[in-house]
Design an enzyme around this catalytic site. Sequence first.
Site, short mmCIF file in Angstrom:
data_model
loop_
_atom_site.label_atom_id
_atom_site.label_comp_id
_atom_site.label_asym_id
_atom_site.label_seq_id
_atom_site.Cartn_x
_atom_site.Cartn_y
_atom_site.Cartn_z
N ASP A 61 10.23 -48.06 -22.12
CA ASP A 61 11.37 -48.86 -22.55
C ASP A 61 11.05 -49.80 -23.72
O ASP A 61 11.96 -50.40 -24.30
CB ASP A 61 11.90 -49.71 -21.39
CG ASP A 61 12.66 -48.90 -20.36
OD1 ASP A 61 12.96 -47.72 -20.64
OD2 ASP A 61 12.96 -49.44 -19.28
N LYS A 91 17.64 -55.68 -20.54
CA LYS A 91 18.03 -54.30 -20.83
C LYS A 91 18.85 -53.75 -19.66
O LYS A 91 18.51 -53.97 -18.50
CB LYS A 91 16.77 -53.45 -21.01
CG LYS A 91 16.99 -51.96 -21.26
CD LYS A 91 17.04 -51.09 -20.01
CE LYS A 91 15.93 -51.24 -19.02
NZ LYS A 91 16.12 -50.39 -17.80
N GLY A 120 14.91 -53.23 -12.79
CA GLY A 120 15.72 -52.32 -13.59
C GLY A 120 16.28 -52.94 -14.85
O GLY A 120 17.16 -52.37 -15.49
N LEU A 121 15.77 -54.12 -15.23
CA LEU A 121 16.25 -54.83 -16.42
C LEU A 121 15.24 -54.79 -17.57
O LEU A 121 15.44 -55.46 -18.58
CB LEU A 121 16.57 -56.29 -16.07
CG LEU A 121 17.70 -56.50 -15.07
CD1 LEU A 121 17.82 -57.97 -14.71
CD2 LEU A 121 19.02 -55.98 -15.63
#
Length: 268
Positions: free
Chosen positions: A128, A8, A93-94
């Site tokens: 998320d 992501k 952060g993925l």
Amino acid sequence: MTETAYAKINLALHVRGRREDGYHELETLFAFVDDGDRLSASPAPADTLTTHGEFAGGIEDPFGNIVAKALSALPRGKGWVVELEKRLPVAAGLGGGSADAGAVFRMVERTHGLPDDWQARAARLGADVPACVLSTTCIGTGTGTELIPVDNDLAGAPVLLVNPRVALTTGPVFKAWDGLDRGAMPGGFVRTIALEGRNDLEAPAIAICPVIADVLAALRGTDSFLARMSGSGATCFALYDNEAQLQAAAEKLAKSHPGWWQMAGKLR
């Protein structure tokens, strides 16, 4: 069964305010790369999870992590033997853990179907996760769990992910945000939103982890049309008009910063 847990990235991330519940009000443009962690599953008397891969060591408790929680969150009948190849860095952060959970949801959907309240079940695992279940470009509002479709004119765009191999947890970055609302995310097609948007967490992340600025400078020194930090960092991404530009950038960074992690792919 096999499933890819697609990486992501946040093409834009606008932090609009702190909420009374301790979370933050967000507007973000989710996008997904056509590569990531890899999961496989097969029927078994009970659930088991094994992990391997470059970043498997970053998972402190394989049986208490988000994959195990995702397995417990959905009705499936019998158990599964799940194998996770951890190819994405942790705390990067993925959405790595969220992407893994999303892959579990898709495997359950394929074999048993998802319950009507799957989005609520996904959101309980992490903000998320609902977006990662879909793994398609969309806008997230609220804490990121309220999803809105968007016209994706960047599908297939070459993308390079770069991480300086520094883990950066989300909490301290949000805590370091200065609290200023810098305005709403623009509307329009994905390319417009990405180019005219921003990531409000870049500055606080760089304050905590200065090497992020070096990664961004290196990516901006290539032929990318956009380079930005993803999520709360420390991974940054660059988008290119063609594969030749991406390959040249990847080779350039591999020579100048051989210790940095890279993954190249295309936006889904």
